[in-house]
Design a protein around this motif. Sequence first.
Motif, short mmCIF file in Angstrom:
data_model
loop_
_atom_site.label_atom_id
_atom_site.label_comp_id
_atom_site.label_asym_id
_atom_site.label_seq_id
_atom_site.Cartn_x
_atom_site.Cartn_y
_atom_site.Cartn_z
N LYS A 335 -8.14 7.29 1.93
CA LYS A 335 -8.69 7.74 3.21
C LYS A 335 -8.79 6.50 4.08
CE LYS A 335 -10.86 10.65 6.05
NZ LYS A 335 -11.07 9.78 7.23
N VAL A 336 -7.96 6.43 5.14
CA VAL A 336 -7.79 5.21 5.92
C VAL A 336 -8.07 5.49 7.40
CG1 VAL A 336 -6.18 3.36 6.54
CG2 VAL A 336 -6.05 4.43 4.28
N GLN A 337 -8.74 4.55 8.03
CA GLN A 337 -8.99 4.65 9.47
C GLN A 337 -7.68 4.70 10.25
OE1 GLN A 337 -11.36 1.14 10.22
NE2 GLN A 337 -13.28 2.29 10.21
N ASN A 338 -7.64 5.50 11.30
CA ASN A 338 -6.56 5.55 12.29
C ASN A 338 -5.26 6.15 11.76
OD1 ASN A 338 -8.34 4.13 14.02
ND2 ASN A 338 -7.56 2.16 13.23
N ALA A 339 -5.17 6.45 10.47
CA ALA A 339 -3.92 6.98 9.92
C ALA A 339 -3.76 8.45 10.26
CB ALA A 339 -3.90 6.79 8.41
N GLY A 340 -2.50 8.91 10.22
CA GLY A 340 -2.23 10.33 10.47
C GLY A 340 -2.75 11.21 9.35
N ASN A 341 -2.63 12.52 9.56
CA ASN A 341 -3.13 13.49 8.59
C ASN A 341 -4.62 13.31 8.33
OD1 ASN A 341 -2.77 15.72 6.87
ND2 ASN A 341 -2.44 14.40 5.09
N LYS A 342 -5.37 12.99 9.41
CA LYS A 342 -6.81 12.76 9.35
C LYS A 342 -7.19 11.60 8.42
CE LYS A 342 -7.97 17.57 10.40
NZ LYS A 342 -8.73 18.78 9.97
N GLY A 343 -6.25 10.69 8.23
CA GLY A 343 -6.51 9.52 7.41
C GLY A 343 -6.22 9.68 5.94
N TYR A 344 -5.85 10.89 5.51
CA TYR A 344 -5.63 11.13 4.08
C TYR A 344 -4.18 10.85 3.71
CZ TYR A 344 -10.17 13.45 4.00
OH TYR A 344 -11.51 13.74 4.10
N ASN A 345 -4.03 10.23 2.54
CA ASN A 345 -2.69 9.96 2.03
C ASN A 345 -2.78 9.84 0.50
OD1 ASN A 345 0.04 9.48 1.90
ND2 ASN A 345 -0.02 7.48 2.90
N GLY A 346 -1.66 9.84 -0.15
CA GLY A 346 -1.64 9.72 -1.61
C GLY A 346 -0.23 9.63 -2.11
N GLY A 347 -0.08 9.63 -3.41
CA GLY A 347 1.24 9.54 -4.00
C GLY A 347 1.16 9.18 -5.46
N PHE A 348 2.28 8.74 -6.01
CA PHE A 348 2.31 8.32 -7.41
C PHE A 348 3.11 7.03 -7.52
CE2 PHE A 348 6.14 10.90 -6.98
CZ PHE A 348 7.09 10.14 -7.64
N ARG A 349 2.99 6.37 -8.65
CA ARG A 349 3.73 5.14 -8.91
C ARG A 349 3.95 5.02 -10.41
NH1 ARG A 349 -0.44 0.32 -8.63
NH2 ARG A 349 -2.39 1.37 -9.19
N PHE A 350 4.93 4.21 -10.79
CA PHE A 350 5.20 4.03 -12.21
C PHE A 350 5.80 2.66 -12.45
CE2 PHE A 350 9.12 5.81 -10.48
CZ PHE A 350 10.09 4.99 -11.04
N GLN A 351 5.66 2.18 -13.68
CA GLN A 351 6.29 0.96 -14.16
C GLN A 351 6.90 1.24 -15.51
OE1 GLN A 351 6.47 -2.10 -12.64
NE2 GLN A 351 5.34 -1.41 -10.83
N ILE A 352 8.16 0.84 -15.71
CA ILE A 352 8.89 1.08 -16.96
C ILE A 352 9.33 -0.26 -17.53
CG2 ILE A 352 10.89 2.16 -18.03
CD1 ILE A 352 10.82 4.26 -15.84
N ALA A 353 9.06 -0.49 -18.81
CA ALA A 353 9.48 -1.72 -19.47
C ALA A 353 10.99 -1.76 -19.62
CB ALA A 353 8.81 -1.84 -20.84
N LEU A 354 11.60 -2.90 -19.28
CA LEU A 354 13.05 -3.05 -19.33
C LEU A 354 13.46 -3.78 -20.61
CD1 LEU A 354 13.75 -4.14 -15.64
CD2 LEU A 354 13.96 -1.85 -16.62
#
Length: 416
Positions: A335-354
């Motif tokens: 939840k961020v000031q001034n950002a679109g979508n009323k400040g809400y955002n999200g997502g996913f991330r990953f790290q894979i060992a090589l």
Amino acid sequence: MRYINSNMIKCLTIKAIARCAALFLFCLLPLKGICQTGEDVVNALVEMGFENVGWTEDDKERVYVLENSAYRLNGVGIGKAVDVIQEMGLPDKKPCRIIVLDNNVPQLSLYYKPIIGDTVPEANRRDWDVSYDLGGAWKQARRVKRENSSLFKVDVVVYPELKLKNLVITQVYQVLFNLNPAIEISLWNGMKVTGQVIIPIYNEYGVSYEQVRQGYVTLSQSVRLPYNLFLTATIGSFNNYRWGGTLDVKHVFKDERFSVQGRVGYTGRSRFENWRWKVSPLKRVTWYLGGDFYWPEYNTAFSLKVEQYLLGEKGIRFDMVRNFRYASIGFYGMKVQNAGNKGYNGGFRFQIALPPYKYKRRGYIPRVLPSEYFGMSYNAGNEQYYGRSFNPRVDDNMATENSFNPYYIKSELLNF
């Protein structure tokens, strides 16, 4: 007659000696894992590729120090070291401790205390307690001679970089793929020098991403202070077009599932164009402060942070990361000031060992290898301006952050 008696006496004497030797060897069988010194263990660990290996002993316990530079997965490497020490390096009727280093800075310890009176004093992986607590051993162990030092040895690490964005209606995704080799050198305890070059392979992000340019160029110093306090200071050129300095602080509580961490950065804009490095004055202050909880049963980390980002806006961020042996997968919400979508955002991330998952240096010959992990993050809200930050170190990610977590290491020892 005398000749026959003499031969009989000799034969009986040989048989008696053989029986005594057999009895002596039989008595030694239950003492598997016991040795008089740790020199053989140090030599065995060095032969396997471990660095900064040493040992010391007093009336209370025997202590080994080592750094895993032979195995890609830290839990696997520490487990291999435990196996060697159990096999040939435990003291007789005395506790044993293993202090694990990272760039010569102590991170955690494994502690084994034998049960006096056992008929077979043979340790098992499950018998080792893993903790950030070093006991009083580090004061003595820090002064021991260490074999196979990591100082001044060069790694050429190739970091693959893949980015996707969905901003063009006529195209599902725009793709950017780079190969970013970096030279990494340890100059002294806790100090690391990194110099990276970004080499574009496939670019749909625009003209500014076409040129070969510098990536991370940093000096980073890490120290460990009493009361489980870890500090890292970094200066140089970072990602997301930033340069300047940062200070990271982490404190782990007595209940090691809980910790607090923070970062403050003082940076300016940095850009490499037409073979010129252009920078703006240092004037932007960014920071975050947060708390963390680790759920050992599922190797899952939760964090909640209050942050100030690159445009001066503030926000709140929640992360949940599940750690496996070969990967870490996480979700986040903001939840961020001034950002679109009323400040809400999200997502996913990953790290894979090589791969490769096992390797070692050959003296001071530079070692060429891929990065420990390859990772990506997905910004579900497509916010392009607000809530953006940077990372001051090229090898700092959610998987490496967890690689010295004692609960994670303990689970790796048990699940091998």
